[in-house]
Motif scaffolding. Structure first.
Motif, mmCIF file in Angstrom:
data_model
loop_
_atom_site.group_PDB
_atom_site.id
_atom_site.type_symbol
_atom_site.label_atom_id
_atom_site.label_comp_id
_atom_site.label_asym_id
_atom_site.label_seq_id
_atom_site.Cartn_x
_atom_site.Cartn_y
_atom_site.Cartn_z
ATOM 1 N N PRO A 84 5.897 -50.491 -3.696
ATOM 2 C CA PRO A 84 6.515 -51.820 -3.579
ATOM 3 C C PRO A 84 7.831 -51.881 -2.804
ATOM 4 O O PRO A 84 8.437 -52.947 -2.756
ATOM 5 N N TRP A 85 8.294 -50.817 -2.195
ATOM 6 C CA TRP A 85 9.571 -50.909 -1.482
ATOM 7 C C TRP A 85 9.538 -52.024 -0.439
ATOM 8 O O TRP A 85 10.557 -52.656 -0.170
ATOM 9 N N ASP A 86 8.377 -52.208 0.169
ATOM 10 C CA ASP A 86 8.268 -53.217 1.229
ATOM 11 C C ASP A 86 7.462 -54.427 0.778
ATOM 12 O O ASP A 86 6.789 -55.081 1.585
ATOM 13 N N VAL B 1 2.816 -44.606 -6.708
ATOM 14 C CA VAL B 1 2.486 -44.490 -8.128
ATOM 15 C C VAL B 1 3.318 -43.367 -8.744
ATOM 16 O O VAL B 1 2.809 -42.541 -9.486
ATOM 17 N N PHE B 2 4.593 -43.368 -8.372
ATOM 18 C CA PHE B 2 5.456 -42.313 -8.914
ATOM 19 C C PHE B 2 6.805 -42.810 -9.434
ATOM 20 O O PHE B 2 7.628 -42.011 -9.835
ATOM 21 N N GLN B 3 7.020 -44.122 -9.429
ATOM 22 C CA GLN B 3 8.344 -44.586 -9.849
ATOM 23 C C GLN B 3 8.296 -45.602 -10.970
ATOM 24 O O GLN B 3 9.054 -46.566 -10.972
ATOM 25 N N LEU C 155 -2.208 -41.929 0.480
ATOM 26 C CA LEU C 155 -2.112 -41.636 -0.940
ATOM 27 C C LEU C 155 -1.411 -40.313 -1.175
ATOM 28 O O LEU C 155 -1.894 -39.252 -0.759
ATOM 29 N N TRP C 156 -0.274 -40.416 -1.784
ATOM 30 C CA TRP C 156 0.391 -39.207 -2.247
ATOM 31 C C TRP C 156 0.651 -39.366 -3.743
ATOM 32 O O TRP C 156 1.183 -40.397 -4.183
ATOM 33 N N PHE C 157 0.226 -38.373 -4.499
ATOM 34 C CA PHE C 157 0.361 -38.442 -5.953
ATOM 35 C C PHE C 157 1.394 -37.431 -6.432
ATOM 36 O O PHE C 157 1.327 -36.251 -6.079
ATOM 37 N N TYR D 201 -1.376 -33.882 0.402
ATOM 38 C CA TYR D 201 -1.143 -32.843 -0.605
ATOM 39 C C TYR D 201 0.315 -32.395 -0.562
ATOM 40 O O TYR D 201 1.011 -32.587 0.436
ATOM 41 N N LYS D 202 0.751 -31.818 -1.655
ATOM 42 C CA LYS D 202 2.115 -31.281 -1.704
ATOM 43 C C LYS D 202 2.162 -30.174 -2.754
ATOM 44 O O LYS D 202 1.704 -30.353 -3.872
ATOM 45 N N LEU D 203 2.732 -29.086 -2.357
ATOM 46 C CA LEU D 203 2.758 -27.872 -3.172
ATOM 47 C C LEU D 203 3.337 -28.067 -4.576
ATOM 48 O O LEU D 203 2.721 -27.694 -5.567
ATOM 49 N N VAL E 119 -1.562 -34.151 6.644
ATOM 50 C CA VAL E 119 -0.734 -32.951 6.556
ATOM 51 C C VAL E 119 0.730 -33.348 6.701
ATOM 52 O O VAL E 119 1.160 -33.762 7.778
ATOM 53 N N ASP E 120 1.485 -33.251 5.616
ATOM 54 C CA ASP E 120 2.928 -33.437 5.687
ATOM 55 C C ASP E 120 3.517 -32.056 5.926
ATOM 56 O O ASP E 120 3.334 -31.139 5.115
ATOM 57 N N THR E 121 4.226 -31.916 7.046
ATOM 58 C CA THR E 121 4.662 -30.569 7.424
ATOM 59 C C THR E 121 5.659 -29.966 6.426
ATOM 60 O O THR E 121 5.828 -28.748 6.391
ATOM 61 N N GLY E 122 6.266 -30.808 5.590
ATOM 62 C CA GLY E 122 7.227 -30.290 4.612
ATOM 63 C C GLY E 122 6.609 -29.899 3.277
ATOM 64 O O GLY E 122 7.323 -29.480 2.378
ATOM 65 N N HIS E 123 5.306 -30.037 3.153
ATOM 66 C CA HIS E 123 4.670 -29.881 1.846
ATOM 67 C C HIS E 123 3.970 -28.543 1.627
ATOM 68 O O HIS E 123 2.944 -28.475 0.960
ATOM 69 N N HIS E 124 4.492 -27.491 2.227
ATOM 70 C CA HIS E 124 3.872 -26.167 2.084
ATOM 71 C C HIS E 124 4.900 -25.161 1.590
ATOM 72 O O HIS E 124 6.103 -25.394 1.690
ATOM 73 N N PHE F 25 -0.720 -36.942 10.267
ATOM 74 C CA PHE F 25 0.427 -36.079 9.952
ATOM 75 C C PHE F 25 1.536 -36.915 9.349
ATOM 76 O O PHE F 25 1.705 -38.085 9.706
ATOM 77 N N ASP F 26 2.298 -36.306 8.477
ATOM 78 C CA ASP F 26 3.622 -36.794 8.124
ATOM 79 C C ASP F 26 4.557 -35.740 8.691
ATOM 80 O O ASP F 26 4.665 -34.636 8.152
ATOM 81 N N PHE F 27 5.204 -36.056 9.783
ATOM 82 C CA PHE F 27 6.075 -35.063 10.415
ATOM 83 C C PHE F 27 7.484 -35.117 9.835
ATOM 84 O O PHE F 27 8.046 -36.200 9.603
ATOM 85 N N LEU G 97 5.832 -40.201 11.141
ATOM 86 C CA LEU G 97 7.035 -39.498 10.704
ATOM 87 C C LEU G 97 7.229 -39.835 9.230
ATOM 88 O O LEU G 97 6.948 -40.958 8.810
ATOM 89 N N ASP G 98 7.669 -38.875 8.451
ATOM 90 C CA ASP G 98 8.035 -39.147 7.052
ATOM 91 C C ASP G 98 9.365 -38.449 6.839
ATOM 92 O O ASP G 98 9.412 -37.272 6.494
ATOM 93 N N GLN G 99 10.431 -39.179 7.100
ATOM 94 C CA GLN G 99 11.756 -38.564 7.132
ATOM 95 C C GLN G 99 12.788 -39.446 6.443
ATOM 96 O O GLN G 99 12.573 -40.636 6.276
HETATM 97 C C1 RM4 Z 1 6.392 -38.200 -0.612
HETATM 98 C C2 RM4 Z 1 5.265 -38.152 0.403
HETATM 99 C C3 RM4 Z 1 4.863 -39.488 0.909
HETATM 100 C C4 RM4 Z 1 6.021 -40.382 1.147
HETATM 101 C C5 RM4 Z 1 7.038 -40.349 0.050
HETATM 102 C C6 RM4 Z 1 8.256 -41.162 0.393
HETATM 103 O O1 RM4 Z 1 6.934 -36.953 -0.792
HETATM 104 O O2 RM4 Z 1 5.647 -37.317 1.470
HETATM 105 O O3 RM4 Z 1 4.142 -39.373 2.091
HETATM 106 O O4 RM4 Z 1 5.486 -41.660 1.195
HETATM 107 O O5 RM4 Z 1 7.409 -39.050 -0.213
#
Ligand code: RM4
Ligand code: MN
Length: 409
Positions: free
Chosen positions: A67-69, A95-97, A138-140, A180-182, A213-218, A240-242, A306-308
């Motif tokens: 819902p941020w946006d 679905v994380f806040q 979808l990121w859980f 995915y995320k480690l 593939v989010d490059t920061g999630h390994h 990608f989420d770079f 980009l996911d930064q």
């Molecule tokens: C998570 C994930 C999602 C992003 C949020 C902000 O770690 O990377 O892609 O939407 O952060």
């Protein structure tokens, strides 16, 4: 590909998607340093994203996070973006806040929480219908902190059930991208911790489900280009989420920590002719994608997102810099001399094969990119042009009052 006209044309067609949340305030759990002039609503985020596109010419898409946006009228947001020369991209579910998600969202042992999470995911597809977005991302954050806390397999079953319900709701031309995320926020198990888990779910679901593939999630040291190569080969790379990381999921500017890794990733993308939908194939590789290309079957486009977060640097120029960093990696990957590389590989000439690759990586592509921008009617140095435009000062003086948007708000 050493034909510079072809390189430039590929670069013009390659599009990068910006995250709306990069324009709002963000920080660490220690402190959020607010910046003057940050957007106060999704419309102003779209205005800022449009600036990045204006000076780079290759970033006409802004992903949103719900819902941020959240807005009353997504059609109006879409029209606003359109009026600024950009469009709304991936809809990111959140679905994380919520307190109800303390023990997870779609994997929660409590059915009420699972239902609430699923309703949100389905609402995100409604939003896609209104914005014309292709991708649901979808990121859980689901997982557990302690051994024995919950049943690992039962949680997978709950996940599969929810994903199946969302999949069934997708319309023509819509996709769901599973990220995915480690680890983090869970510290013992994560329900989608790696590309294997994501791929298994996506394969069970069907063509409209792909892995992101989010490059920061390994874990440190993981060979991400290997994952990318295999996902490409199986037609399951959705996007990608770079971002860059030095330690964990740092969300720094892409290409800042390891530009060589970014190049190696883009080399796999270029080999698979997957820079943009319908990209002509230069060399024939083995595997499913090559067959698809040979039979003329179209490959779904990959979302280069980009996911930064820009916690200490100004946000709009940081996004411009990030887009440029991706472009540099793509340009270098396009300069890899495919034929000599293949010959050296087949001849078992280890040093020559490596030299061909490094030769492309070590090329200074900045003059080529400056030339490309001028051909596109843009300034050769996008950051400089943006800084000279006065937009940064304008938003500082105009955006007074209201609440600055932020990561998580
Ligand atoms: C998570 C994930 C999602 C992003 C949020 C902000 O770690 O990377 O892609 O939407 O952060
Ligand atoms: Mn991400």
């Amino acid at each position: 590909m050493r034909d510079l006209t072809a390189v430039k044309s590929a670069l013009k067609n390659h599009q990068i998607e910006l995250p709306s949340w990069a324009f709002g305030n963000s920080g660490t759990r220690f402190k959020v340093f607010g910046q003057p002039g940050v957007p106060r609503n999704p419309y102003e985020k779209a205005d800022d994203a449009a600036q990045v596109h204006r000076y780079t010419g290759v970033a006409p898409i802004m992903a949103v996070h719900i819902p941020w946006d959240k807005v009353d009228d997504y059609g109006a947001l879409s029209a606003h973006a359109d009026g600024n020369g950009i469009r709304i991209g991936a809809v990111n579910a959140n679905v994380f806040q919520d307190d109800d998600y303390k023990l997870g969202s779609v994997c929660n042992p409590d059915q009420k929480s699972r239902k609430k999470a699923l309703a949100h995911l389905l609402e995100c597809v409604d939003i896609m219908d209104a914005t014309g977005s292709r991708d649901l991302k979808l990121w859980f954050a689901d997982g557990t902190n302690y051994p024995g806390q919950d049943d690992i397999v039962a949680r997978q079953d709950r996940l599969a059930e929810a994903l199946g319900a969302v999949y069934a709701r997708l319309g023509d031309g819509q996709r769901m991208l599973l990220e995915y995320k480690l680890f983090e926020p869970s510290f013992y198990t994560t329900d989608v911790p790696d590309w294997g888990t994501a791929l298994l779910h996506c394969q069970a679901l069907g063509d409209k489900a792909q892995v992101v593939v989010d490059t920061g999630h390994h874990a440190p040291g993981v060979n991400i280009e290997f994952i990318v190569a295999l996902l490409l080969k199986s037609g399951k790379l959705g996007g990608f989420d770079f971002n860059s990381r030095f330690y964990a999921d740092d969300d720094l500017m892409v290409g800042a920590a390891d530009p060589f890794q970014l190049f190696r990733i883009m080399h796999e993308v270029v080999k698979a002719a997957a820079l943009y939908e319908g990209q002509p194939r230069e060399i024939t590789a083995s595997g499913a994608l090559a067959q698809a290309a040979a039979t003329g079957a179209s490959r779904p486009g990959i979302a280069f997102m980009l996911d930064q977060c820009h916690n200490i640097e100004p946000k709009i120029p940081a996004q411009i810099r990030s887009v440029m960093n991706v472009q540099e990696a793509v340009a270098k990957a396009l300069l890899v001399d495919a034929e000599p590389l293949r010959e050296a590989q087949l001849a078992g000439d280890v040093l020559e094969a490596n030299a061909v690759l490094m030769d492309a990586y070590n090329t200074d592509v900045r003059p080529l990119l400056a030339e490309l921008r001028e051909e596109m009617g843009l300034a050769p140095d996008p950051v400089k042009a943006y800084l000279a435009s006065g937009y940064g000062e304008k938003i500082v003086s105009e955006r007074v009052g209201g609440t600055a948007a932020g990561w998580g708000a």
